[in-house]
Scaffold this active site. Sequence first.
Site, PDB file in Angstrom:
ATOM      1  N   ARG A  17       0.827  -1.216   0.000  1.00 19.24           N
ATOM      2  CA  ARG A  17       0.000   0.000   0.000  1.00 19.24           C
ATOM      3  C   ARG A  17       0.857   1.260   0.000  1.00 19.24           C
ATOM      4  NH1 ARG A  17      -3.440  -0.490   5.018  1.00 19.24           N
ATOM      5  NH2 ARG A  17      -1.513  -1.473   5.696  1.00 19.24           N
ATOM      6  N   ASN A  35      -6.178  -2.746   2.521  1.00 16.73           N
ATOM      7  CA  ASN A  35      -6.137  -4.199   2.689  1.00 16.73           C
ATOM      8  C   ASN A  35      -7.556  -4.720   2.871  1.00 16.73           C
ATOM      9  OD1 ASN A  35      -3.354  -4.443   2.568  1.00 16.73           O
ATOM     10  ND2 ASN A  35      -3.077  -4.482   4.774  1.00 16.73           N
TER      11      ASN A  35
END
EC number: 3.6.1.7
Length: 87
Positions: A17, A35
């Site tokens: 990320r 996520n």
Amino acid sequence: MRLTALVSGHVQGVGYRLFVQRYARDLGLHGYAENLSDGKVEVIAEGDEDALNRLLHWLRRGPPHARVQAVDTQYSEETGLREFHIY
């Protein structure tokens, strides 16, 4: 233009990320990376088509410890997101 991408593989716990956020910001895109409970990462990014295509290249590549198996994409109209966040 808006890109929705579901990234599967070994993409959680490897800095994926943060990797996406860095490239998205460098490309002037807005959105987020999150996520999901199934082990995937969802990426929503808004901006011009060229920048989104360049981000898609990096989504498929991932950071060194990631192993991207698939990136499922969908395009739609922008909704006016600002900045690029990690959730």
